[in-house]
Design a protein around this motif. Structure first.
Motif, PDB file in Angstrom:
ATOM      1  N   ASP A  48       0.859  -1.186   0.000  1.00 54.74           N
ATOM      2  CA  ASP A  48       0.000   0.000   0.000  1.00 54.74           C
ATOM      3  C   ASP A  48       0.890   1.229   0.000  1.00 54.74           C
ATOM      4  O   ASP A  48       1.917   1.257   0.681  1.00 54.74           O
ATOM      5  N   THR A  49       0.493   2.248  -0.753  1.00 54.40           N
ATOM      6  CA  THR A  49       1.313   3.447  -0.904  1.00 54.40           C
ATOM      7  C   THR A  49       0.694   4.618  -0.157  1.00 54.40           C
ATOM      8  O   THR A  49      -0.514   4.860  -0.255  1.00 54.40           O
ATOM      9  N   TYR A  50       1.536   5.378   0.558  1.00 49.11           N
ATOM     10  CA  TYR A  50       1.082   6.491   1.385  1.00 49.11           C
ATOM     11  C   TYR A  50       1.663   7.831   0.922  1.00 49.11           C
ATOM     12  O   TYR A  50       1.087   8.872   1.221  1.00 49.11           O
ATOM     13  N   ALA A  51       2.774   7.812   0.227  1.00 51.04           N
ATOM     14  CA  ALA A  51       3.357   9.050  -0.303  1.00 51.04           C
ATOM     15  C   ALA A  51       4.364   8.684  -1.382  1.00 51.04           C
ATOM     16  O   ALA A  51       4.969   7.606  -1.339  1.00 51.04           O
ATOM     17  N   TRP A  52       4.539   9.593  -2.346  1.00 50.12           N
ATOM     18  CA  TRP A  52       5.533   9.361  -3.388  1.00 50.12           C
ATOM     19  C   TRP A  52       5.898  10.680  -4.057  1.00 50.12           C
ATOM     20  O   TRP A  52       5.137  11.650  -4.014  1.00 50.12           O
ATOM     21  N   VAL A  53       7.080  10.697  -4.658  1.00 55.06           N
ATOM     22  CA  VAL A  53       7.488  11.815  -5.495  1.00 55.06           C
ATOM     23  C   VAL A  53       8.458  11.285  -6.543  1.00 55.06           C
ATOM     24  O   VAL A  53       9.290  10.419  -6.257  1.00 55.06           O
ATOM     25  N   LEU A  54       8.312  11.767  -7.763  1.00 61.58           N
ATOM     26  CA  LEU A  54       9.224  11.429  -8.852  1.00 61.58           C
ATOM     27  C   LEU A  54      10.005  12.677  -9.222  1.00 61.58           C
ATOM     28  O   LEU A  54       9.421  13.690  -9.615  1.00 61.58           O
ATOM     29  N   MET A  55      11.334  12.611  -9.093  1.00 59.79           N
ATOM     30  CA  MET A  55      12.214  13.689  -9.491  1.00 59.79           C
ATOM     31  C   MET A  55      12.950  13.276 -10.771  1.00 59.79           C
ATOM     32  O   MET A  55      12.845  12.132 -11.202  1.00 59.79           O
ATOM     33  N   LYS A  56      13.694  14.196 -11.357  1.00 57.97           N
ATOM     34  CA  LYS A  56      14.332  13.890 -12.633  1.00 57.97           C
ATOM     35  C   LYS A  56      15.278  12.694 -12.560  1.00 57.97           C
ATOM     36  O   LYS A  56      15.303  11.858 -13.466  1.00 57.97           O
ATOM     37  N   ASN A  57      16.052  12.601 -11.484  1.00 58.89           N
ATOM     38  CA  ASN A  57      17.042  11.527 -11.419  1.00 58.89           C
ATOM     39  C   ASN A  57      16.886  10.613 -10.211  1.00 58.89           C
ATOM     40  O   ASN A  57      17.752   9.789  -9.932  1.00 58.89           O
ATOM     41  N   HIS A  58      15.771  10.748  -9.474  1.00 58.39           N
ATOM     42  CA  HIS A  58      15.525   9.858  -8.345  1.00 58.39           C
ATOM     43  C   HIS A  58      14.049   9.887  -7.969  1.00 58.39           C
ATOM     44  O   HIS A  58      13.276  10.679  -8.507  1.00 58.39           O
ATOM     45  N   PHE A  59      13.667   9.014  -7.055  1.00 59.47           N
ATOM     46  CA  PHE A  59      12.285   8.990  -6.576  1.00 59.47           C
ATOM     47  C   PHE A  59      12.271   8.565  -5.117  1.00 59.47           C
ATOM     48  O   PHE A  59      13.230   7.982  -4.604  1.00 59.47           O
ATOM     49  N   HIS A  60      11.168   8.867  -4.449  1.00 57.84           N
ATOM     50  CA  HIS A  60      10.924   8.433  -3.077  1.00 57.84           C
ATOM     51  C   HIS A  60       9.490   7.919  -2.984  1.00 57.84           C
ATOM     52  O   HIS A  60       8.585   8.459  -3.635  1.00 57.84           O
ATOM     53  N   THR A  61       9.286   6.911  -2.157  1.00 64.63           N
ATOM     54  CA  THR A  61       7.930   6.446  -1.896  1.00 64.63           C
ATOM     55  C   THR A  61       7.847   5.899  -0.471  1.00 64.63           C
ATOM     56  O   THR A  61       8.828   5.362   0.060  1.00 64.63           O
ATOM     57  N   LEU A  62       6.702   6.077   0.159  1.00 66.88           N
ATOM     58  CA  LEU A  62       6.432   5.512   1.474  1.00 66.88           C
ATOM     59  C   LEU A  62       5.367   4.441   1.299  1.00 66.88           C
ATOM     60  O   LEU A  62       4.262   4.730   0.833  1.00 66.88           O
ATOM     61  N   VAL A  63       5.713   3.211   1.660  1.00 64.12           N
ATOM     62  CA  VAL A  63       4.795   2.097   1.457  1.00 64.12           C
ATOM     63  C   VAL A  63       4.686   1.263   2.721  1.00 64.12           C
ATOM     64  O   VAL A  63       5.542   1.321   3.609  1.00 64.12           O
ATOM     65  N   ARG A  64       3.629   0.496   2.777  1.00 67.88           N
ATOM     66  CA  ARG A  64       3.496  -0.546   3.793  1.00 67.88           C
ATOM     67  C   ARG A  64       3.326  -1.858   3.047  1.00 67.88           C
ATOM     68  O   ARG A  64       2.372  -2.022   2.268  1.00 67.88           O
ATOM     69  N   VAL A  65       4.262  -2.773   3.249  1.00 72.70           N
ATOM     70  CA  VAL A  65       4.164  -4.076   2.607  1.00 72.70           C
ATOM     71  C   VAL A  65       2.938  -4.803   3.171  1.00 72.70           C
ATOM     72  O   VAL A  65       2.725  -4.831   4.390  1.00 72.70           O
ATOM     73  N   LYS A  66       2.138  -5.351   2.298  1.00 69.88           N
ATOM     74  CA  LYS A  66       0.923  -6.031   2.744  1.00 69.88           C
ATOM     75  C   LYS A  66       1.260  -7.302   3.507  1.00 69.88           C
ATOM     76  O   LYS A  66       2.351  -7.855   3.372  1.00 69.88           O
ATOM     77  N   GLU A  67       0.302  -7.764   4.322  1.00 73.63           N
ATOM     78  CA  GLU A  67       0.482  -9.032   5.003  1.00 73.63           C
ATOM     79  C   GLU A  67       0.538 -10.153   3.970  1.00 73.63           C
ATOM     80  O   GLU A  67      -0.039 -10.068   2.896  1.00 73.63           O
ATOM     81  N   LYS A  68       1.245 -11.214   4.309  1.00 67.94           N
ATOM     82  CA  LYS A  68       1.427 -12.331   3.391  1.00 67.94           C
ATOM     83  C   LYS A  68       0.090 -12.867   2.873  1.00 67.94           C
ATOM     84  O   LYS A  68      -0.070 -13.165   1.683  1.00 67.94           O
ATOM     85  N   GLU A  69      -0.902 -12.945   3.771  1.00 72.43           N
ATOM     86  CA  GLU A  69      -2.191 -13.503   3.394  1.00 72.43           C
ATOM     87  C   GLU A  69      -2.933 -12.596   2.401  1.00 72.43           C
ATOM     88  O   GLU A  69      -3.695 -13.073   1.570  1.00 72.43           O
ATOM     89  N   LYS A  70      -2.713 -11.278   2.497  1.00 71.93           N
ATOM     90  CA  LYS A  70      -3.386 -10.348   1.594  1.00 71.93           C
ATOM     91  C   LYS A  70      -2.721 -10.306   0.223  1.00 71.93           C
ATOM     92  O   LYS A  70      -3.371  -9.982  -0.775  1.00 71.93           O
ATOM     93  N   ILE A  71      -1.424 -10.610   0.180  1.00 71.34           N
ATOM     94  CA  ILE A  71      -0.749 -10.676  -1.113  1.00 71.34           C
ATOM     95  C   ILE A  71      -1.153 -11.933  -1.854  1.00 71.34           C
ATOM     96  O   ILE A  71      -1.374 -11.908  -3.061  1.00 71.34           O
ATOM     97  N   GLY A  72      -1.256 -13.041  -1.142  1.00 72.73           N
ATOM     98  CA  GLY A  72      -1.690 -14.282  -1.760  1.00 72.73           C
ATOM     99  C   GLY A  72      -0.588 -14.986  -2.512  1.00 72.73           C
ATOM    100  O   GLY A  72       0.557 -15.054  -2.066  1.00 72.73           O
ATOM    101  N   TYR A  73      -0.939 -15.515  -3.697  1.00 76.72           N
ATOM    102  CA  TYR A  73      -0.031 -16.330  -4.487  1.00 76.72           C
ATOM    103  C   TYR A  73      -0.013 -15.845  -5.929  1.00 76.72           C
ATOM    104  O   TYR A  73      -0.896 -15.121  -6.370  1.00 76.72           O
ATOM    105  N   TYR A  74       0.999 -16.309  -6.667  1.00 77.93           N
ATOM    106  CA  TYR A  74       0.991 -16.059  -8.101  1.00 77.93           C
ATOM    107  C   TYR A  74      -0.106 -16.880  -8.740  1.00 77.93           C
ATOM    108  O   TYR A  74      -0.188 -18.094  -8.546  1.00 77.93           O
ATOM    109  N   LYS A  75      -0.952 -16.217  -9.536  1.00 79.33           N
ATOM    110  CA  LYS A  75      -1.951 -16.938 -10.311  1.00 79.33           C
ATOM    111  C   LYS A  75      -1.296 -17.587 -11.519  1.00 79.33           C
ATOM    112  O   LYS A  75      -1.605 -18.703 -11.902  1.00 79.33           O
TER     113      LYS A  75
END
Length: 227
Positions: A48-75
Motif C-alpha cells: 500500500d502506498t502512502y506518499a511518493w514523489v518522482l524527481m528527474k534523477n531519483h524517486f521516493h515512496t512511502l509504502v506498507r508491505v501487505k500481510e502475506k495472506e493479503k498478497i496471496g499467491y501467483y496466479k
C-alpha cells in the motif's frame, strides 16, 4: 546470484533510488506517466502506498508491505518475457488454482515483495533505454529502503517526500509540483493512495496543509536516512 534483503510483511518502508551515472530517470511527461503505470502493476499487488514523489534523477515512496495472506499467491507467470509489465498476476482466491479443498498451498509460489521492486526498475529501464536508444542499467542496485517503526517518522518522511521538489529548486510549495502524492492528499478524487490514513496522522487536512506550509529541515531528515 544477487541476494536481496527481504521486505518484512506488514511493515512501513521509505523506499528510494537514484539513476546511475548521472542519467535522468524522467525526461518528459510520458516518462513519469509510464513509470506510474508500471508502479501500479508491480507494487500495488504487494504494498500500500502512502506518499511518493518522482524527481528527474531519483524517486521516493512511502509504502506498507501487505500481510502475506493479503498478497496471496501467483496466479500465473507469463512465459513471454518480451513484456515485463505483465509477467505476473497475484490472487488470494484459491479457486483460481482449482477446487480449493484440493489445492496444496505448499506447492504455490508466493510473491517476494523486494523482487517486485526490482521487476519495476528492470521494466522501466528497458522502456527508457528503448525509447532513448540507450543501453545499460538505469537504477542503482540495491535500491535503498528504510524501515519506519513509529508514527512521528511516518509524518516526517511524508513531509520530506512532498518537500523534495522544493529542496531541489523545482517549486516553492508542494502544490506546484505535479509528480508527487501531495495533490492526491488534498483532492477529493478517487485514488489508490491511502489518503485517509495520511490525513489521520496529521489529525486533519487543515493541519496537513499547515505543516506543509512550514519550512522542512530536509537535510536533517536525510542525515537520519543515512543512519
Amino acid at each position: 546470484m544477487q541476494q536481496f534483503e527481504p521486505l518484512i510483511y506488514g511493515q512501513f518502508y521509505h523506499i528510494y533510488n537514484h539513476a546511475v551515472g548521472g542519467r535522468n530517470l524522467f525526461c518528459e511527461a510520458n516518462n513519469y506517466e509510464y513509470f506510474l503505470s508500471l508502479y501500479d502493476k508491480y507494487i500495488e499487488p504487494i504494498a500500500d502506498t502512502y506518499a511518493w514523489v518522482l524527481m528527474k534523477n531519483h524517486f521516493h515512496t512511502l509504502v506498507r508491505v501487505k500481510e502475506k495472506e493479503k498478497i496471496g499467491y501467483y496466479k500465473k507467470l507469463n512465459s513471454d518475457r518480451s513484456d515485463d509489465s505483465v509477467r505476473f498476476q497475484t490472487t488470494t482466491d484459491l479457486s483460481e488454482f482449482g477446487e480449493p479443498e484440493r489445492v496444496d498451498i505448499n506447492n504455490l509460489k508466493r510473491p517476494e515483495p523486494v523482487k517486485h521492486f526490482s521487476h519495476l526498475f528492470n521494466a522501466y529501464g528497458k522502456y527508457l533505454n528503448k525509447r532513448n536508444e540507450t543501453r545499460g542499467a538505469l537504477f542503482e542496485r540495491p535500491f535503498k529502503r528504510k524501515l519506519i517503526d513509529n508514527e512521528n517518522y511516518l509524518k516526517q518522511v511524508i513531509l520530506y517526500i512532498h518537500n523534495n521538489p522544493i529542496h531541489h529548486g523545482f517549486c516553492e510549495h508542494p502544490i506546484e509540483y505535479p509528480w508527487s502524492s501531495y495533490l492526491s492528499c488534498i483532492s477529493i478524487k478517487s485514488t489508490k493512495l491511502h489518503r485517509d490514513a495520511v490525513i489521520g496522522w496529521f489529525d486533519s487536512e487543515a493541519n496537513f496543509r499547515a505543516m506543509h506550509n512550514q519550512k522542512v529541515e530536509v537535510m536533517k531528515i536525510e542525515e537520519w536516512l543515512e543512519m
